[in-house]
Motif scaffolding. Structure first.
Motif: not given
Lengths: 237, 237
Positions: A186, A188, A202-206, A228, A232-233, B184, B186, B188, B204, B206, B228
């Motif tokens: 996870a 940024k 501010g939104e996180p990345c997977l 995110s 999602h996975l 899964i 990512a 906040k 963030p 996980l 994370s």
DNA sequence: GAGTGGTCTAGACCACGGC
DNA sequence: CCGTGGTCTAGACCACTCA
């Protein structure tokens, strides 16, 4: 329903009906929440038994494409963005499996002398091939793909049109992947990635990082960034 | 096949056949690679039409329980080994494998009537068991575990001391996990989780959400939050 | 060639939703 | 009430595997 022709295997009727419904969704004729023709209507349209239509629609429900309500009708399921980690994945196929449209924008496709990339590919000397592509589902960006490719394994990589076929599909088509290593974070995104993925600050990345081997060679090393909020996975074991 | 009785809904025949085959596997009567009775045999045994048996076996194949080979027969699928992603299941073992010290702090351990948890466990009525535990590696928090447990599967769950043994280890020890589903993200963290994980604002998580099955029951549904900066998932395929 | 699974038909009864 | 999906039957033809 069409009978099987002389040669050339014809798909089973239930499979043809599944594809027909998926096509309608892909084309946008049917959207989330829309009513799908009833079993009776499809029976007339395709000239098959009701059991056959029933199976087609039941399987599409099991796949999450449709919702069926007894006494009411069959509806296109709301969009779900998810992806499986375990398979060597092709984002375009995943999107297609959801009945959606995949598009890609190639940001760059060139050679690269990035030492860390050359190290990741375990090359003795550069350059490596490098591509950056944004993948969209129904026009919305859901993956930023930053990929390095081993020129010894895929010498014609730079000549491909990756708006037509994803790099993953191209590579799997040419050479069977034998091993893969992945890490999931996870994280940024940097400003560059965030802009291409149209993400809020501010939104996180997977982030999925993967290296795959063909024979003894590292064939490719890729960083896949996903917003995110839209991705999602998922999977089962 | 038994007909529906006066009251109390009876399961559809194809569902009963599915459960019958699953039972045989659970009991160990059928093991990986074993031949499952043919459609014809099951038709005789259950007194149903072949289509009904066919559907039962087809669905079990779609679920990965069986393999079917035309002209040959139906076989119990090989045991699916836990993937890397599932392997995090025991955080204590992972920490030990890195040569580090694991400690746990039990925040709560009680019953819960949360309707969404009861739904996730596919229980007809509550309450469910609920635990919240923070796991530390060398004293630093790396996992916030928010877990709901099916009391029918683990009736003594609330009596355990989870500073000595992780819930996961306890459950795997008592009952073999047969299937798992994971997602899964990512994400906040909320303020509560962020504080317990001692995270910076804006960092963030996980988030791994997993449901696992023992037999036909959802045994547990868990949300695992990881900072994370101190945690990522990894594996090979 | 016997046995297997894959598909399909043309009916049927039922539970449920909405009018 | 009618239309919907959910299930089921008792046949059938086919492609395929294996002895």
């Amino acid at each position: 329903m069409q009978n099987n022709s002389a040669r050339g295997a014809t798909l089973p009727a239930y499979e043809q009906i599944k594809r027909y419904v998926l096509e309608q969704i892909e084309k946008g004729v049917l959207g989330p929440g829309d009513v799908v023709p009833s079993e009776t209507e499809l029976v007339k349209e395709f000239g098959v038994a009701r059991m056959t239509v029933s199976r087609a629609l039941r399987e599409l429900m099991a796949e999450g494409v449709l919702n069926r309500v007894r006494g009411s009708g069959t509806y296109v399921a709301p969009r779900q963005y998810e992806s499986t980690v375990l398979q060597i994945r092709n984002i375009a196929d995943e999107i297609a499996a959801r009945g959606h449209r995949h598009t890609a924008r190639v940001l760059s496709l060139a050679t690269s002398d990035d030492p860390s990339a050359i190290a990741a590919l375990e090359l003795e000397s550069g350059p490596a091939f490098h591509s950056r592509i944004v993948h969209n589902e129904e026009g919305e960006p859901i993956q930023y793909e930053d990929r390095y490719v081993n020129p010894q394994v895929f010498p014609d990589y730079l000549a491909q049109d990756f708006t037509l076929e994803t790099p993953n599909h191209y590579m799997v088509r040419l050479a069977p992947v034998q091993r893969a290593e992945f890490r999931i974070y996870a994280q940024k995104p940097d400003a560059h990635v965030r802009q291409y993925l149209k993400m809020e600050i501010g939104e996180p990345c997977l982030l999925l990082i993967r290296r795959t081997w063909v024979g003894r060679h590292v064939a490719t090393s890729v960083r896949l960034w996903h917003p995110s909020s839209r991705f999602h996975l998922a999977g089962t074991v």
